[in-house]
Design an enzyme around this catalytic site. Structure first.
Site, PDB file in Angstrom:
ATOM      1  N   GLN A 183      -9.566   1.419   1.798  1.00 56.53           N
ATOM      2  CA  GLN A 183      -8.744   2.421   3.009  1.00 56.53           C
ATOM      3  C   GLN A 183      -9.191   3.350   3.474  1.00 56.53           C
ATOM      4  OE1 GLN A 183      -5.614   1.301   2.103  1.00 56.53           O
ATOM      5  NE2 GLN A 183      -6.493   0.254   1.051  1.00 56.53           N
ATOM      6  N   ARG A 197       0.811  -1.561  -0.314  1.00 57.03           N
ATOM      7  CA  ARG A 197      -0.165   0.046   0.289  1.00 57.03           C
ATOM      8  C   ARG A 197       1.188   0.968   0.056  1.00 57.03           C
ATOM      9  NH1 ARG A 197      -4.897  -2.166   4.084  1.00 57.03           N
ATOM     10  NH2 ARG A 197      -6.053  -3.411   2.095  1.00 57.03           N
ATOM     11  N   TYR A 214      -6.421  -1.562  -7.198  1.00 61.79           N
ATOM     12  CA  TYR A 214      -5.474  -2.485  -5.993  1.00 61.79           C
ATOM     13  C   TYR A 214      -4.389  -2.337  -4.686  1.00 61.79           C
ATOM     14  CZ  TYR A 214      -0.855  -1.422  -8.631  1.00 61.79           C
ATOM     15  OH  TYR A 214       0.257  -0.515  -9.140  1.00 61.79           O
ATOM     16  N   GLU A 215      -4.195  -3.461  -4.075  1.00 57.62           N
ATOM     17  CA  GLU A 215      -3.885  -3.639  -2.530  1.00 57.62           C
ATOM     18  C   GLU A 215      -4.945  -2.671  -1.760  1.00 57.62           C
ATOM     19  OE1 GLU A 215      -1.712  -5.201  -2.746  1.00 57.62           O
ATOM     20  OE2 GLU A 215      -0.715  -5.249  -4.793  1.00 57.62           O
ATOM     21  N   GLY A 216      -5.855  -3.030  -2.307  1.00 55.84           N
ATOM     22  CA  GLY A 216      -6.932  -2.385  -1.299  1.00 55.84           C
ATOM     23  C   GLY A 216      -7.597  -1.270  -1.824  1.00 55.84           C
TER      24      GLY A 216
END
Length: 591
Positions: free
Chosen positions: A441, A294, A434-436
């Site tokens: 978030q 992140r 991506y990555e959440g």
């Protein structure tokens, strides 16, 4: 073709005049003398501009291809990857005992920004490997570390993270991939994963997949998920590569951007895997990689904005369009350059003030990681945990917006592939997902991080801002930076109070305001780093700095952020305090 020049002067300013890294009591930081960091940044900048930048458009146009089960990367990628390995760039901030150079994350982050700005799709191959290696370093057995880390840190072998499945993204408790235990302590992993960045390619001898799966008989949902090391090729007892594992590429995803990265559908058919960390505690191990990723994605948002901005500035100075309303500036030409027009200046100042503020925020975050890990500072660990969703969400949302602004400078030419501006927009777009995804978030920030440890870390953040404002409040020259920061911080505190007073009665009041809160928080963080940069610039000018123009430009840009960007906090607060009623008013059928 777009160009890129590494912003080494700005990085050096942040490292040594704002953060004053070499003076901090963090193990390894006494090595960060200006001559040393300058040499590293200068060399990394050359690699970025001379090796990676020319391949950025190549990767975009060619993409990756799957032929007879083999994934081929774009022309030139393999040679560039060899140069990255030979230069030691892949293990810059990894432990020496496994072949790394053990430099601080702070310096690794500055270098990483350059590489991502030059060629995001390429840099992801080593970036994902770094994350997978970090997870093994944190949670692996001594045998696993000895087997995998040296060759992953050197990028002889690369790594991935496998979370998403066709039917589940964020809700990983729904996953179906199974891991059947074997008599020898290994597992047979079966299932399908999608959207796997750098899932397979022709640049390394082996690919080490970290795969989330469920062991039969475990708890339902997310509590039953474990993490496994699943190599593309099995590894023999002597560390050599053995037989092909039950891992194959089903397809390469056709994507909006980052075409040079092989985003794969991965099929696991009773592939041999090894438990990483504790059984049913896979998310704990995976989040070591996720949190690092992140921050890396936050860096990508900044990096794409920087690259796009640099090219927009060149175009704005060269392109002749219209006349300056206050008087002709280019009397020998048929028109004045774009940059004379106030709206073009507004756009470029929006970009410049975001980029330089975001870089300060990101490097501060990297410093906190070093402080947490190298100095075992629990407060620093809590603060960077709080700010990770802000870094990821705010810097990628704003970074994408800035690439669009840069593209807009070109007018119709920005929409034509010839100038390459659309690639920055397309490559930046994935960073919000991506990555959440950024909505997640925001939910993580408001739903988990604010209340962590009884709200200790957000209160520490407020105290940090308050102490800085008090310390600088007696300096008349700092007043124009401190007063807006105080106001913005009060907006953030008011929003936090609104959640406390209303969120318990109706959680939707907090969740409906979470996205605005993430952006409010981000603006305060950039306001803080701009105030710090202004202080450093004033100090340099007072001490007779030789490059006065650089510092005066810093002050002008800081004033712009305070006057034109930071007031967005009042808008975000107003939205938050309106609550959830208007958000949730319509029945689902009315949409």
């Amino acid at each position: 073709m777009p160009s890129y020049t590494a912003p080494t002067k700005d990085m050096a300013f942040l490292l040594h005049e704002v953060l004053k890294a070499e003076t901090l009591n963090i193990p390894g930081y006494d090595d960060l003398e200006p001559d040393f960091t300058g040499a590293v940044l200068e060399e990394a900048g050359k690699v970025a501009s001379e090796v990676l930048t020319p391949l950025n458009v190549v990767g975009d146009h060619e993409g990756c291809r799957l032929e007879n089960g083999v994934v081929y990367t774009p022309s030139g990628f393999k040679d560039a990857f060899e140069q990255m390995k030979e230069g030691g760039w892949t293990g810059l901030d990894m432990p020496e005992e496994f072949g790394g150079q053990n430099m601080p994350v702070l310096l690794g982050t500055a270098v990483g920004e350059m590489f991502s700005a030059a060629n995001q799709a390429f840099t992801m191959y080593q970036g994902l490997t770094h994350g997978a290696a970090s997870a093994i370093l944190a949670h692996g057995t001594d045998e696993q570390k000895a087997t995998f880390l040296p060759k992953m840190i050197s990028c002889e072998w690369t790594g991935t993270m496998n979370l998403t499945e066709p039917h589940c993204g964020t809700d990983l408790g729904l996953m179906r991939t199974k891991a059947e235990p074997q008599d020898d302590g290994s597992y047979k992993v079966s299932g399908q994963k999608i959207f796997i960045s750098a899932g397979d390619h022709d640049m390394s001898e082996n690919v080490i997949h970290l795969v989330l799966a469920k062991i039969p008989g475990g708890p339902d949902g997310i509590k039953g998920v474990s993490l496994f090391i699943v190599p593309k090729y099995n590894v023999n007892d002597d560390g050599s590569i053995g037989a092909r594992n039950g891992v194959s590429v089903g397809n390469i995803e056709k994507k909006m951007g980052i075409h040079g990265n092989s985003t794969c559908v991965m099929n696991y058919d009773e592939a041999t895997g090894y438990l990483l960390g504790d059984m049913h505690k896979g998310m704990r191990a995976m989040f070591t990689m996720m949190n690092e990723a992140r921050l890396g994605v936050a860096m990508q948002g900044l990096a794409q904005a920087e690259a796009a901005y640099q090219n927009a500035v060149i175009y704005a100075k060269d392109r002749l369009q219209g006349r300056d309303v206050t008087g002709v500036k280019n009397p020998d030409g048929p028109a004045d350059p774009l940059i004379v027009h106030p709206d073009i200046r507004r756009s470029l100042m929006d970009q410049k003030s975001f980029i330089e503020g975001a870089r300060g925020f990101l490097l501060w975050g990297a410093l906190l990681i070093d402080q947490a890990h190298r100095a075992d500072d629990k407060d620093a660990d809590g603060l960077i945990s709080l700010m990770t969703p802000v870094l990821k969400g705010f810097l990628t949302d704003q970074g994408f917006d800035m690439t669009v602004l840069a593209q807009q400078i070109y007018g119709g030419h920005g929409y034509i592939e010839e100038h390459g501006m659309s690639q920055f927009v397309r490559d930046a777009r994935i960073t919000q997902i991506y990555e959440g995804a950024n909505g997640v978030q925001a939910l993580d920030l408001v739903g988990r991080k604010l209340a962590a440890d009884g709200g200790k870390h957000v209160m520490a953040f407020f105290d940090l801002i308050k102490a800085f404002c008090k310390d600088q409040g007696e300096d008349d020259a700092m007043k124009e930076f401190i007063d807006p920061l105080k106001t913005a911080s009060k907006h953030l505190q008011a929003a936090s109070m609104f959640f406390m007073q209303n969120g318990m009665k109706n959680p939707n009041h907090a969740l409906a305001g979470s996205y605005d809160f993430m952006h409010l928080f981000g603006h305060v963080c950039l306001g803080y780093t701009w105030a710090q940069q202004a202080r450093a610039a004033l100090e340099a000018l007072a001490n007779g700095a030789s490059d006065a123009t650089f510092y005066e430009t810093k002050l002008t840009t800081a004033r712009y952020y305070m006057a034109r960007r930071l007031p967005a906090t009042s808008m975000h607060l107003a939205r938050i305090e309106s609550g959830a009623d208007t958000v949730m008013a319509l029945d689902a059928d009315a949409f």
